[in-house]
Design an enzyme around this catalytic site. Structure first.
Site, mmCIF file in Angstrom:
data_model
loop_
_atom_site.group_PDB
_atom_site.id
_atom_site.type_symbol
_atom_site.label_atom_id
_atom_site.label_comp_id
_atom_site.label_asym_id
_atom_site.label_seq_id
_atom_site.Cartn_x
_atom_site.Cartn_y
_atom_site.Cartn_z
ATOM 1 N N HIS A 18 0.158 -1.071 0.229
ATOM 2 C CA HIS A 18 -0.036 0.037 -0.029
ATOM 3 C C HIS A 18 1.128 1.488 0.336
ATOM 4 O O HIS A 18 0.606 2.422 -0.966
ATOM 5 C CB HIS A 18 -1.375 -0.244 1.685
ATOM 6 C CG HIS A 18 -1.733 -0.958 1.025
ATOM 7 N ND1 HIS A 18 -2.865 -1.124 -0.117
ATOM 8 C CD2 HIS A 18 -2.358 -2.128 1.666
ATOM 9 C CE1 HIS A 18 -3.781 -2.220 0.268
ATOM 10 N NE2 HIS A 18 -3.414 -3.026 0.806
ATOM 11 N N ASP A 69 -5.895 -6.551 -3.168
ATOM 12 C CA ASP A 69 -5.929 -7.321 -2.252
ATOM 13 C C ASP A 69 -7.173 -7.115 -1.610
ATOM 14 O O ASP A 69 -7.883 -7.155 -0.769
ATOM 15 C CB ASP A 69 -5.088 -6.487 -0.958
ATOM 16 C CG ASP A 69 -5.077 -5.809 -0.710
ATOM 17 O OD1 ASP A 69 -6.024 -4.948 -1.498
ATOM 18 O OD2 ASP A 69 -4.186 -5.395 0.464
#
Length: 195
Positions: A18, A69
């Site tokens: 991320h 994800d």
């Protein structure tokens, strides 16, 4: 990021996933240590979490890989194009990433982030991980060989995948999964959720 750097956790064997909310110092620490970064832009978009500094991280030295994800969508084509399109929104300029860079993030650098540097490329001794994409769909019709990478990155979808081979084993043939009855699996999943 500073705490990870102080503890010696950054480096080529680490991947920050991320990496959305970073300071300039964080970017410098990650890039200076050659720590990989796995961007998941559709997740950030769906969560309204923000746009990660992918270009700044790569320019600082962090290899870029792409992930997916979330449950709303798993589409590596969309993840790749979102890296460029998000940067366009942030800067109001185009051309931050080439299609070749985004393909590398989705393939070779993605495999390297997983600890599989012998995958993600076609070479003797490498895993035979291959995907073919149909160029005759409505999204890719008229694609020319000299713009194939751009067409795939900026227009393809999972529906365009025709064949998938993993470590030499055929998984998808002519758009049909050979190991999973996809309609049955989806029906079962929906039934489990709805009770």
């Amino acid at each position: 990021v500073r705490l990870l750097a102080e503890r010696g956790a950054l480096g080529r064997r680490t991947v920050a996933v991320h990496a959305t909310h970073l300071t300039a110092s964080d970017v410098a620490l990650l890039g200076g240590a050659r720590t990989g970064v796995c961007m998941c832009p559709t997740t950030e978009r769906d969560l309204a979490d923000g746009i990660g500094p992918a270009r700044a991280l790569t320019d600082a030295g962090s290899p870029l890989s792409l992930g997916s994800d979330q449950h709303a969508m798993i589409d590596l084509f969309e993840e790749a194009r979102a890296v460029e399109l998000d940067e366009r929104l942030r800067t109001r300029e185009r051309g931050h990433w080439t299609a070749a860079e985004l393909l590398t993030a989705a393939t070779a650098d993605g495999h390297a982030a997983l600890g599989w540097p012998e995958a993600g490329r076609i070479a003797p001794g490498a895993y035979a991980d291959l995907v073919t994409v149909a160029s005759d769909s409505v999204r890719l019709a008229g694609t020319t060989p000299d713009h194939l990478a751009e067409s795939v990155i900026f227009a393809a979808s999972p529906a365009d995948v025709r064949h998938v081979v993993i470590s030499g084993r055929e998984i998808v043939r002519d758009g049909h999964h050979l190991l999973v009855d996809v309609p049955a699996a989806l029906t079962e999943s929906i039934a489990a959720v709805t009770g």
